[in-house]
Design a protein around this motif. Structure first.
Motif, short mmCIF file in Angstrom:
data_model
loop_
_atom_site.label_atom_id
_atom_site.label_comp_id
_atom_site.label_asym_id
_atom_site.label_seq_id
_atom_site.Cartn_x
_atom_site.Cartn_y
_atom_site.Cartn_z
N GLY A 1 56.66 44.03 38.17
CA GLY A 1 57.21 44.65 36.97
C GLY A 1 56.19 45.47 36.22
N THR A 2 54.92 45.17 36.42
CA THR A 2 53.86 45.94 35.74
C THR A 2 53.50 47.21 36.50
N TRP A 3 54.09 47.41 37.67
CA TRP A 3 53.78 48.59 38.48
C TRP A 3 54.67 49.78 38.14
N VAL A 4 55.66 49.56 37.26
CA VAL A 4 56.53 50.66 36.84
C VAL A 4 56.38 50.87 35.34
N ARG A 5 56.62 52.11 34.90
CA ARG A 5 56.44 52.46 33.51
C ARG A 5 57.53 51.84 32.63
N ALA A 6 57.22 51.71 31.37
CA ALA A 6 58.15 51.11 30.41
C ALA A 6 59.50 51.82 30.48
N GLY A 7 60.55 51.04 30.54
CA GLY A 7 61.90 51.59 30.60
C GLY A 7 62.40 51.85 32.01
N GLU A 8 61.51 51.77 32.99
CA GLU A 8 61.93 51.99 34.38
C GLU A 8 62.20 50.64 35.05
N GLN A 9 63.05 50.67 36.05
CA GLN A 9 63.42 49.46 36.75
C GLN A 9 62.89 49.48 38.19
N LEU A 10 62.66 48.29 38.72
CA LEU A 10 62.32 48.19 40.13
C LEU A 10 63.55 48.49 40.99
N ALA A 11 63.33 49.09 42.12
CA ALA A 11 64.41 49.34 43.07
C ALA A 11 64.60 48.13 43.98
N SER A 12 65.74 48.06 44.66
CA SER A 12 66.02 46.94 45.56
C SER A 12 67.04 47.36 46.61
N PHE A 13 67.13 46.57 47.66
CA PHE A 13 68.19 46.76 48.65
C PHE A 13 68.51 45.42 49.29
N LEU A 14 69.57 45.39 50.08
CA LEU A 14 70.05 44.14 50.66
C LEU A 14 69.39 43.86 52.00
#
Length: 458
Positions: free
Chosen positions: A341-354
């Motif tokens: 979570g600290t690798w993305v800028r404030a307000g941005e979300q981590l991506a994901s897939f199944l």
């Protein structure tokens, strides 16, 4: 009394050897990161008197030149190898005394390369170990197609002759100690087991069982894709590799990670495929640190592209950095560890897939979902059977061919899950909806999926 210590490099499927007596030793085909070789010698309490190369390597960057410089050892390199540095050239039959009663003899064994040389360690005149490099391996031989396509058949025939020379000159009980063959793409076919002798190979190795014409036809038919980075290894080794710098890379914050991605650099996440699928920096690629990191990252990345590493712990960064230096990726541009979570800028979300199993794919097809099945195995694997209707792009070609993947949700698979995870990350970074199949390919038929072969049979 002699000893042989094995230095194993599972990521590349190779081994190096430290061998000698009470006072001094020789190192065969050392890795780029020589500190562990020096530590092994220190544990034995021996001086490294010789460093010996069996050939100019095509699959990794050697540490031989630097190890010889640091230790003052004589650097033994086949005389016919074209190199740009000073060394002690060795020809067929040359010998050096490693320790009292221990003599190392050079044995010309061309085939993997034209200048390939094996080394036989003798104790009081009796052969006790054969360091066979890329010549005679466990159940197979080194591939003959890495030097020049026009030489491939000639070198395949030379491999057959070299294997017979080793078998003819050495007793059955002599251990065969190859550099390649433990998962290395330098092996002409998969090797089984981790130890062998001349006698075992005499009874089972195709190079020693088949006549030369049958052997050559078989070996040429079985040659598979060559990792792209191999083209850089031979020239680096011939020129004389520079020492490595294993000091930690600079720490990257979220802004720097985003900036490097925007610049087209590679951000590589070393975490498990499960953790990556659950949440990752959009645009990053997943190459598990526990998998064949060096082989597949070096194979896929545009050569010279800066790499930023992401991992759970600093130790994972350290391990990856060490492994990558072995294939010429010398310095990470930056690194980050800890909470993703600290690798993305404030307000941005981590991506994901199944992630899924083949049974889930069968269910999706049964429901009539818009499914694209992408097979990223090699051609030789697909020849044994593939899922009916699947698209085939080998993993090492995918980055440049993503535009060929049909529209729809991409269910990507390989033989066991590791390459599928890499492929899923490449597709996800390109903005595709993806499902990574983390399953053994045998489960496809168990799930009721229809398999076919290139000839149309099933």
């Amino acid at each position: 009394m002699f000893f042989v210590d094995i230095l194993e490099f599972e990521g590349l499927g190779n081994r190096s050897y430290l061998s000698g007596g009470p006072r001094s030793a020789v190192v065969i085909d050392p890795p780029r990161d020589i500190d562990q070789v020096i530590a092994a010698a220190a544990r034995r309490g021996v001086r490294i008197a010789f460093v010996a190369e069996t050939h100019v390597h095509n699959d990794y960057v050697t540490g031989g030149l630097e190890l010889a410089r640091v230790t003052g050892a004589r650097y033994l390199v086949p005389a016919a190898a074209h190199v740009s540095f000073a060394r002690t050239p060795v020809a067929d039959g040359d010998t050096v005394t490693v320790d009292e009663g221990l003599v190392l003899r050079a044995l010309a064994t061309p085939g993997h390369t034209p200048h390939h040389t094996s080394y036989v360690l003798t104790e009081d005149g009796r052969g006790v170990a054969a360091f066979t490099g890329g010549s005679l391996l466990i159940g197979t031989v080194g591939r003959p197609d890495l030097v020049e396509p026009r030489l491939t058949e000639q070198l395949a025939r030379a491999q057959h002759a070299s294997a017979h020379r080793l078998a003819d000159e050495l007793d059955d009980e002599v251990p065969v100690l190859p550099t390649h063959g433990f998962g290395s793409f330098c092996s002409s076919s998969p090797a089984e087991g981790d130890a062998t002798t001349i006698g075992q190979e005499r009874a089972t190795n195709d190079a020693l069982v088949l006549d030369v014409d049958t052997f050559v036809a078989q070996i040429l038919a079985g040659l598979d894709d060559v990792p792209a980075y191999y083209t850089h290894m031979g020239p680096a080794n011939a020129a004389g590799p520079a020492p490595v710098d294993l000091t930690p890379p600079g720490r990257a914050d979220a802004e720097e990670i985003a900036s490097r991605l925007a610049a087209g650099e590679w951000v590589v996440d070393l975490r498990s495929s499960m953790a990556f699928a659950e949440g990752h920096v959009a645009g990053s690629f997943n190459f598990e640190g526990e998998g064949k990191l060096a082989t597949y990252l070096a194979w896929l990345i545009p050569w010279g592209k800066p790499v930023t590493l992401l991992a759970d712990t600093p130790e994972q960064i350290t391990d990856a950095q060490r492994e990558l230096t072995r294939v010429g990726i010398d310095r990470p541009a930056a690194a980050a560890t800890g909470d993703p979570g600290t690798w993305v800028r404030a307000g941005e979300q981590l991506a994901s897939f199944l992630r899924a199993r083949f049974a889930d794919l069968a269910d999706a097809r049964e429901r009539g979902d818009d499914v694209v099945v992408l097979d990223v195995r090699r051609d030789s694997e697909r020849a044994g059977g593939f899922i009916d209707g699947s698209v085939h792009i080998p993993i090492h070609e995918l980055h440049g061919r993503i535009g060929e993947v049909p529209a729809g949700t991409v269910w990507v698979h390989c033989a066991a899950g590791m390459r599928a995870a890499i492929a899923a990350s490449l597709l996800d970074a390109a903005g595709r909806d993806v499902v990574a199949i983390d399953d053994g390919f045998d489960a496809a038929t168990e799930a009721g999926l229809i398999l076919t072969r290139p000839d149309g049979t099933d």
